[in-house]
Design an enzyme around this catalytic site. Sequence first.
Site, PDB file in Angstrom:
ATOM      1  N   TYR A   1       0.852  -1.188   0.000  1.00 32.09           N
ATOM      2  CA  TYR A   1       0.000   0.000   0.000  1.00 32.09           C
ATOM      3  C   TYR A   1       0.890   1.241   0.000  1.00 32.09           C
ATOM      4  CZ  TYR A   1      -4.154   2.773   1.490  1.00 32.09           C
ATOM      5  OH  TYR A   1      -5.192   3.661   1.584  1.00 32.09           O
ATOM      6  N   CYS A   2       0.663   2.133  -0.965  1.00 32.19           N
ATOM      7  CA  CYS A   2       1.358   3.426  -1.046  1.00 32.19           C
ATOM      8  C   CYS A   2       2.869   3.224  -1.096  1.00 32.19           C
ATOM      9  CB  CYS A   2       0.923   4.322   0.120  1.00 32.19           C
ATOM     10  SG  CYS A   2       1.517   6.030   0.034  1.00 32.19           S
ATOM     11  N   VAL A   3       3.610   3.828  -0.162  1.00 31.71           N
ATOM     12  CA  VAL A   3       5.068   3.759  -0.189  1.00 31.71           C
ATOM     13  C   VAL A   3       5.552   2.323  -0.033  1.00 31.71           C
ATOM     14  CG1 VAL A   3       5.228   4.245   2.276  1.00 31.71           C
ATOM     15  CG2 VAL A   3       7.176   4.692   0.824  1.00 31.71           C
TER      16      VAL A   3
ATOM     17  N   GLY B   1       4.058  -0.157  -1.357  1.00 30.53           N
ATOM     18  CA  GLY B   1       3.912  -0.722  -2.692  1.00 30.53           C
ATOM     19  C   GLY B   1       5.098  -0.374  -3.567  1.00 30.53           C
TER      20      GLY B   1
END
Length: 576
Positions: A309-311, A313
């Site tokens: 998720y986000c960073v 990812g």
Amino acid sequence: MAQDLTGTPTLPSLGEMQHWTWVLGRAQQMMLEQGFGPPAATALPAIPGLTDPATLARAQSFWSDSLTLWQRFLDPATAPPAEKSSDQARDKRFKDPAWENPVFDWIRQSYFLISDHMLRGIDALDGVDAKQKERMRFAARGFLEAMSPSNFPATNPVVLEKTLETGGENLLKGLQNMLADIAKGQLTHTDPNAFEVGRNLAMTPGKVVHRTPLYELIQYTPTTETVLAVPLVIFPPWINRFYILDLTPEKSFIRWVVEQGVTVFMVSWKSADASLAHVQWDDYVAAQIEAVDVVRAALDVPAVHTIGYCVAGTTLAATLAVLSAKGEAEKVKSATFLTAQVDFAQAGELLNFIDDEQLAAMASLTPDGFLDGRYMALTFNMLRGRDLIWNYVTNNYLLGQDYVPFDLLHWNGDTTNLPAKWHLSYLTDLYRDNLLATPGALSVGGTSIDLTKVATPAYIQAGKEDHIAPPESVWQMMRHFAGPLKFVLAGSGHIAGVINPPAQQKYQYWLNPEPVDTLAEFVAGAHETKGSWWPDWMDWLRARDATTVPVDAPRRPGKGMLAAIADAPGEYVKAR
């Protein structure tokens, strides 16, 4: 227009109307005399940005609009009707009927007028590159949001009414709220006593089964008799607490996935302190690889599914590249990317905070080797200043309203500290220099990163209104990975676009099974489905490997080779 003693607007007298008519006429005459009319035959050479025709035309337009606004205020019967843009009509700051009072409507319309002309003036600047112009627009929007008449008691009719109604008690309560926020160094968005991790947040049953100085690994208790043979390991962003994926039970992504018959593991990152001053990006990649290996060994399985998720990812992409380079790509059966970026050329408004001067200033804020999470919280709030800053200044400081309980906003304010060394290199290498998008430009632990070699099946989710990871930026994953890839565009933004339980029947998502090269082509040919994208993802996950196994001892937290260390949600998520 005057007011009687009750505050009711009254029509101006004939003498007053004649006087203000003369004022408007004289203003127009002065503008013509100073060169705002047709150019004279012997005009002096134009000075760009000052006396060139385009600048003069914008100035004339501003003054003309200003005079029209005055005329509408003084003599509304003869003035042209006001025209509101769609953005103005939706502006929640001025929705209250009190703004319809002629005086406050004039204040509101004057604000819209100045805002519109200021932003149009920036757009019209010549000789300024696109990146600098966007920074100027961002700064101007921030200034205009701060100077909104809704933010000041004397120009906000709702605040004035509340002050008269309560005898000023609203201002005293608001002052109390403001002083409390100053003391803690952070804006409060929700009732601070309404939620608590382990009491009504992060309640999905499970155990911490592995702990390192950087993270805890949580295994969740199964609720079905059989589960998918391939377990799932989730990597949340370490710039926030992991329980965004485990909010109240009805919103919990983790609980929902467990109920679908999946063995779920969650990484809970430690909020940085001086002991993590040495940590860099390589350590987070190594931690992800370690977590994958720990789960594989504990359940005796060859591969795992992963979510980043986000960073996290972004880091998962690097992890897959490292595994691929080492010939170990088969350890990961699939990868799901939630609002993650690997190519930062179109990374949105966060790029406005990335230049050498701001990076140097950020380095000065980390004398103990870690960045206080409140700085990051402020940065993200500034991206949506109208909603996440000034809305609360008005409601909680000026109106003295009680804080409304909201689990997502509680999480948003539950900040984590970041290792300074890693954070600075992340902003420099990825946001500023975009090195991850160039094969071989970065390495982790001596292994070169080449995303084009990543052939792990991937499900890539983006938020249509995401201001942190814009969908155009997330889409670039489709260009860098070898595939097979599936892209889904979800309604809403960076958080609500992800945390969208099917039972709520909110938002929508778009899919386009045809091969396309750009996000615009994807959208043009996409079909919309109402509700959550979670079931579509679950079908995709099962399609990777539908094999199920009985829930034996290793699938129950603490019953296999991994002993239980603590109950979920663990200790790291509670550390402040």
